[in-house]
Design an enzyme around this catalytic site. Structure first.
Site, PDB file in Angstrom:
ATOM      1  CD  GLU A 175     -49.534   4.218 -23.112  1.00 43.71           C
ATOM      2  OE1 GLU A 175     -49.814   5.173 -22.357  1.00 43.71           O
ATOM      3  OE2 GLU A 175     -48.372   3.910 -23.393  1.00 43.71           O
TER       4      GLU A 175
ATOM      5  CB  CYS B 123     -50.584   1.354 -19.742  1.00 44.62           C
ATOM      6  SG  CYS B 123     -50.916   3.050 -19.222  1.00 44.62           S
TER       7      CYS B 123
HETATM    8  N1  THU Z   1     -46.727   8.162 -19.899  1.00 43.34           N
HETATM    9  C1  THU Z   1     -47.710   7.751 -20.757  1.00 43.34           C
HETATM   10  O1  THU Z   1     -48.700   8.447 -20.979  1.00 43.34           O
HETATM   11  N2  THU Z   1     -47.566   6.542 -21.344  1.00 43.34           N
HETATM   12  C2  THU Z   1     -46.476   5.746 -21.231  1.00 43.34           C
HETATM   13  O2  THU Z   1     -46.414   4.708 -21.873  1.00 43.34           O
HETATM   14  C3  THU Z   1     -45.378   6.133 -20.346  1.00 43.34           C
HETATM   15  C4  THU Z   1     -45.562   7.391 -19.594  1.00 43.34           C
HETATM   16  C5  THU Z   1     -46.876   9.484 -19.290  1.00 43.34           C
HETATM   17  C6  THU Z   1     -47.107   9.505 -17.804  1.00 43.34           C
HETATM   18  C7  THU Z   1     -46.598  10.862 -17.455  1.00 43.34           C
HETATM   19  O3  THU Z   1     -47.630  11.818 -17.691  1.00 43.34           O
HETATM   20  C8  THU Z   1     -45.490  11.132 -18.443  1.00 43.34           C
HETATM   21  O4  THU Z   1     -45.683  10.219 -19.508  1.00 43.34           O
HETATM   22  C9  THU Z   1     -44.099  10.946 -17.873  1.00 43.34           C
HETATM   23  O5  THU Z   1     -43.949   9.703 -17.299  1.00 43.34           O
END
Ligand code: THU
Length: 157
Positions: free
Chosen positions: A74, A115
């Site tokens: 995000e 985020c």
């Molecule tokens: N992550 C995201 O990209 N967005 C989210 O809404 C939750 C988590 C990613 C961060 C990390 O690279 C992986 O997911 C595991 O937490």
């Protein structure tokens, strides 16, 4: 003393029920999961943001061996949108994720707190609600705004 309740309206929908515009955005968010760099968590997240200039910007989580140096899908999308189209306003963000087996998640995932805070700033800059579409393999949650995901947000000082 009194209690106040904060209600968040969440539309639960199927992909087929979406407008063509929203379907396209969800497809781009899903596609963006394939550009995730997540060798540590193996959790692949993609985000697609529709802008009021007609452009769609995507992002995917980018991890780093120094874990906190990575970023979520995000924020990768919203900072890219801000950097690429600084004058454009956000309209809608769609978020998709695939689990460690590579399958789209069974329940929609929601953005982390950081985020939500980052996205809220772009909603405030837009001056109108930014819709949020959280997606899973067979279901979707549609929220009317980023602020609905972040009650009692810190917005000014
Ligand atoms: N992550 C995201 O990209 N967005 C989210 O809404 C939750 C988590 C990613 C961060 C990390 O690279 C992986 O997911 C595991 O937490």
């Amino acid at each position: 003393m009194k209690t106040i309740e904060i209600n968040i309206p969440v539309e639960v929908a199927k992909f087929e029920e979406l407008s063509d515009t929203d379907r396209h955005l969800v497809e781009l968010a899903r596609e963006a999961t394939y550009r995730s760099y997540s060798p540590y968590s193996h959790f692949r997240v993609g985000a697609a943001i529709a802008l009021d200039n007609g452009e769609i910007v995507t992002g995917a989580n980018q991890e780093n061996v120094a874990y906190p140096s990575g970023t979520c899908a995000e924020r990768s999308a919203c900072f890219y949108a801000g950097a690429r189209y600084p004058e454009a306003k956000f309209l809608t963000i769609a978020i998709a994720a695939r689990d460690t087996n590579g399958n789209f998640v069974a329940t929609p995932i929601a953005p982390c707190g950081a985020c939500r805070q980052a996205l809220l700033e772009y909603e405030m800059r837009a001056g109108h609600p930014v819709r949020v579409i959280l997606t899973a393999a067979d279901s979707l949650y549609i929220l009317p705004s980023v602020s609905s995901l972040l009650p009692f947000a810190f917005t000014e000082f």
